[in-house]
Design a protein around this motif. Structure first.
Motif, short mmCIF file in Angstrom:
data_model
loop_
_atom_site.label_atom_id
_atom_site.label_comp_id
_atom_site.label_asym_id
_atom_site.label_seq_id
_atom_site.Cartn_x
_atom_site.Cartn_y
_atom_site.Cartn_z
N LEU A 40 0.98 -1.25 -0.03
CA LEU A 40 0.12 0.06 0.03
C LEU A 40 0.76 1.23 0.13
CD1 LEU A 40 -2.91 -0.90 2.61
CD2 LEU A 40 -2.81 -0.81 0.01
N LYS A 41 2.04 1.04 0.36
CA LYS A 41 2.98 2.27 0.07
C LYS A 41 3.42 2.86 -1.20
CE LYS A 41 5.06 1.54 4.65
NZ LYS A 41 6.39 1.27 5.22
N LEU A 42 3.15 1.73 -2.24
CA LEU A 42 3.36 2.04 -3.73
C LEU A 42 2.29 2.68 -4.24
CD1 LEU A 42 4.65 -1.33 -4.70
CD2 LEU A 42 5.85 0.51 -3.68
N HIS A 43 2.70 4.03 -4.89
CA HIS A 43 1.52 4.84 -5.49
C HIS A 43 1.66 5.01 -6.84
CE1 HIS A 43 0.51 5.83 -1.49
NE2 HIS A 43 1.63 5.99 -1.08
N GLU A 44 1.71 3.94 -7.79
CA GLU A 44 1.60 4.05 -9.17
C GLU A 44 0.12 4.16 -9.66
OE1 GLU A 44 3.64 0.66 -10.97
OE2 GLU A 44 5.33 0.51 -9.30
N LYS A 45 0.09 5.04 -10.75
CA LYS A 45 -1.08 5.38 -11.11
C LYS A 45 -1.90 4.20 -11.82
CE LYS A 45 -0.86 9.73 -9.58
NZ LYS A 45 -2.01 10.28 -8.49
N ASP A 46 -1.38 3.38 -12.72
CA ASP A 46 -1.59 2.20 -13.30
C ASP A 46 -0.76 1.19 -12.78
OD1 ASP A 46 -3.41 3.43 -15.38
OD2 ASP A 46 -1.70 4.42 -15.95
N PRO A 47 -1.37 0.52 -11.45
CA PRO A 47 -0.41 -0.36 -11.08
C PRO A 47 -0.81 -1.84 -11.90
CG PRO A 47 -2.51 0.05 -9.67
CD PRO A 47 -2.39 1.15 -10.72
N PHE A 48 0.49 -2.37 -11.62
CA PHE A 48 0.55 -3.74 -12.10
C PHE A 48 0.63 -4.63 -10.84
CE2 PHE A 48 2.98 -7.40 -14.18
CZ PHE A 48 1.88 -8.12 -14.72
N VAL A 49 -0.36 -5.11 -10.14
CA VAL A 49 -0.58 -5.53 -8.80
C VAL A 49 0.45 -7.13 -8.60
CG1 VAL A 49 -1.69 -6.47 -7.03
CG2 VAL A 49 -2.54 -4.63 -8.32
N ARG A 50 0.46 -7.72 -9.53
CA ARG A 50 1.41 -9.00 -9.47
C ARG A 50 2.60 -8.68 -9.66
NH1 ARG A 50 -1.89 -11.55 -14.65
NH2 ARG A 50 -3.49 -10.30 -13.63
N GLY A 51 3.07 -7.70 -10.29
CA GLY A 51 4.38 -7.36 -10.50
C GLY A 51 4.90 -6.72 -9.19
N GLN A 52 3.85 -5.76 -8.50
CA GLN A 52 4.16 -4.98 -7.49
C GLN A 52 4.43 -6.13 -6.15
OE1 GLN A 52 0.88 -2.61 -7.10
NE2 GLN A 52 2.09 -0.77 -7.91
N VAL A 53 3.70 -7.09 -6.24
CA VAL A 53 3.91 -7.98 -5.15
C VAL A 53 5.00 -8.91 -5.14
CG1 VAL A 53 2.78 -9.96 -4.18
CG2 VAL A 53 1.34 -8.49 -5.00
N THR A 54 5.65 -9.19 -6.40
CA THR A 54 6.70 -9.77 -6.55
C THR A 54 7.99 -8.78 -5.97
OG1 THR A 54 6.11 -10.92 -8.53
CG2 THR A 54 8.38 -10.92 -8.24
N TRP A 55 7.75 -7.31 -6.53
CA TRP A 55 8.79 -6.29 -6.29
C TRP A 55 9.10 -6.44 -4.64
CZ3 TRP A 55 9.17 -1.69 -3.91
CH2 TRP A 55 10.26 -1.09 -4.12
N ILE A 56 8.01 -6.41 -3.89
CA ILE A 56 8.17 -5.92 -2.44
C ILE A 56 8.93 -7.38 -1.80
CG2 ILE A 56 6.17 -4.61 -2.38
CD1 ILE A 56 4.49 -6.89 -0.99
N GLY A 57 9.19 -8.17 -2.35
CA GLY A 57 9.84 -9.29 -1.70
C GLY A 57 9.18 -10.08 -0.68
N PHE A 58 9.79 -10.43 0.48
CA PHE A 58 9.34 -11.33 1.37
C PHE A 58 9.27 -12.77 0.87
CE2 PHE A 58 7.11 -7.46 2.35
CZ PHE A 58 7.26 -7.06 3.68
N ARG A 59 9.24 -13.64 1.83
CA ARG A 59 9.14 -15.08 1.68
C ARG A 59 7.82 -15.64 0.72
NH1 ARG A 59 9.52 -19.24 6.11
NH2 ARG A 59 10.36 -20.48 4.25
N GLN A 60 8.22 -15.92 -0.37
CA GLN A 60 7.01 -16.24 -1.27
C GLN A 60 7.14 -17.70 -1.70
OE1 GLN A 60 6.30 -13.32 -4.55
NE2 GLN A 60 6.93 -11.87 -3.28
N THR A 61 5.95 -18.22 -1.81
CA THR A 61 5.92 -19.56 -2.48
C THR A 61 4.39 -19.77 -3.24
OG1 THR A 61 6.11 -22.04 -1.84
CG2 THR A 61 4.48 -20.61 -0.51
#
Length: 321
Positions: free
Chosen positions: A170-191
């Protein structure tokens, strides 16, 4: 400890199947140990989707509704839902049941194992044309080659996110968000958890070719500078080609000045137009950011007891910009 799971569902003209979706989800959450809230985000529907949701709200307090003032798009509907979700974890899924609720317990299990983002990986896609399957496959593999992030292949927006991950997103403020890309970008443990994507229960896809192209362009221009680098290469092609061709013509003495000149001119103009188009895509994103308009406008919310005091009935720049 009884944990709260928020399920965010963007809605755009889902009248034909929304009641089945509501009944299926309510039946699902009644059988679970966790507490749930269902957050439907109406993305400017013009059919009876909202009246159906409101009728269900009168019978069940698990259901909440966020209404946009107009259609702002699927990705921003997801973003708005994340803003209003209060869960310890948030699940994003489509409102057409192509993403089966039966997969959510597997995601929760992975979450309990310590993963902060658990995405659904599509092993099979029912009810979709060969063309759509092919273009989706090509997009993910092209994105993988171009982007600066390693987004998982064959995944959509169906995923579970831990509260910490949601707060960062929610700290990301892109006007045309690509959510699945943003989720990858923020990192954290993903599976991932593998699942069989089902056919729509009713209605038509809300991602026709035009929207698919826009989503692909938003994704690539958000997370890759390589197209701009290609422009530099393209700009050298006509110059180098012209020099070599000029040398060939002089050596062979077999040429027509007019035909050669026209050929080179058309070739050069084609590359220039392509280059300008690529640059224009990036400049368009810059313009959207500079304009600093709110990304979406919420006209009304229902079911959020602590928020229904007028604070969130209209979009505020602090909340939604």
């Amino acid at each position: 400890m009884n944990q709260l799971i928020s399920i965010v569902l963007p809605v755009f003209n889902e009248e034909a199947g929304i009641q089945v979706t509501i009944d299926t989800l309510l039946n699902y959450i009644e059988q679970q140990e966790e507490s749930y809230e269902l957050i439907f985000v109406n993305d400017g529907s013009s059919d009876k989707s909202v009246p159906i949701i409101k009728k269900a709200m009168n019978q069940n307090n698990h259901i909440k509704l966020v209404e946009f003032s107009r259609n702002f798009g699927h990705q921003l509907a997801i973003t708005a839902g994340l803003h209003y979700a209060k869960g310890d974890a948030v699940v994003v899924m489509d409102a057409d049941l192509q993403d089966p609720p039966e997969v959510i317990p597997q995601m929760i299990q992975k979450w309990h194992e310590g993963y902060q983002i658990v995405y659904g990986k599509r092993m099979q896609r029912d009810g979709e044309t060969v063309f759509k399957k092919f273009t989706a496959k090509m997009f993910y593999r092209t994105f993988e080659k171009l982007a600066t992030i390693k987004m998982p292949l064959d995944t959509g927006d169906f995923r579970l996110m831990d509260r910490k991950a949601v707060n960062q997103l929610l700290k990301l403020h892109e006007k045309d968000p690509f959510v699945r890309g943003q989720v990858t970008w923020i990192g954290f443990r993903q599976t991932s958890v593998k699942y069989h994507r089902q056919e729509r229960i009713a209605g038509e896809t809300k991602y026709p070719l035009s929207k698919m192209i826009k989503l692909a362009l938003d994704g690539i221009t958000s997370f890759s500078m390589k197209p701009l680098q290609f422009v530099n290469v393209f700009s050298m092609v006509p110059l180098v080609s012209s020099v070599f061709y000029l040398g060939y013509m002089i050596a062979s003495r077999n040429y027509s000045v007019a035909s050669v000149g026209i050929t080179i001119l058309l070739f050069t103009l084609g590359l220039l137009m392509l280059s300008i188009g690529i640059i224009g895509s990036y400049l368009g994103r810059v313009l959207d950011q500079v304009n600093d308009r709110p990304r979406y406008i919420v006209s009304k919310t229902e079911g959020f007891e602590e928020r229904n005091k007028g604070i969130h009935n209209l979009n505020t720049r602090q909340m939604h910009s």
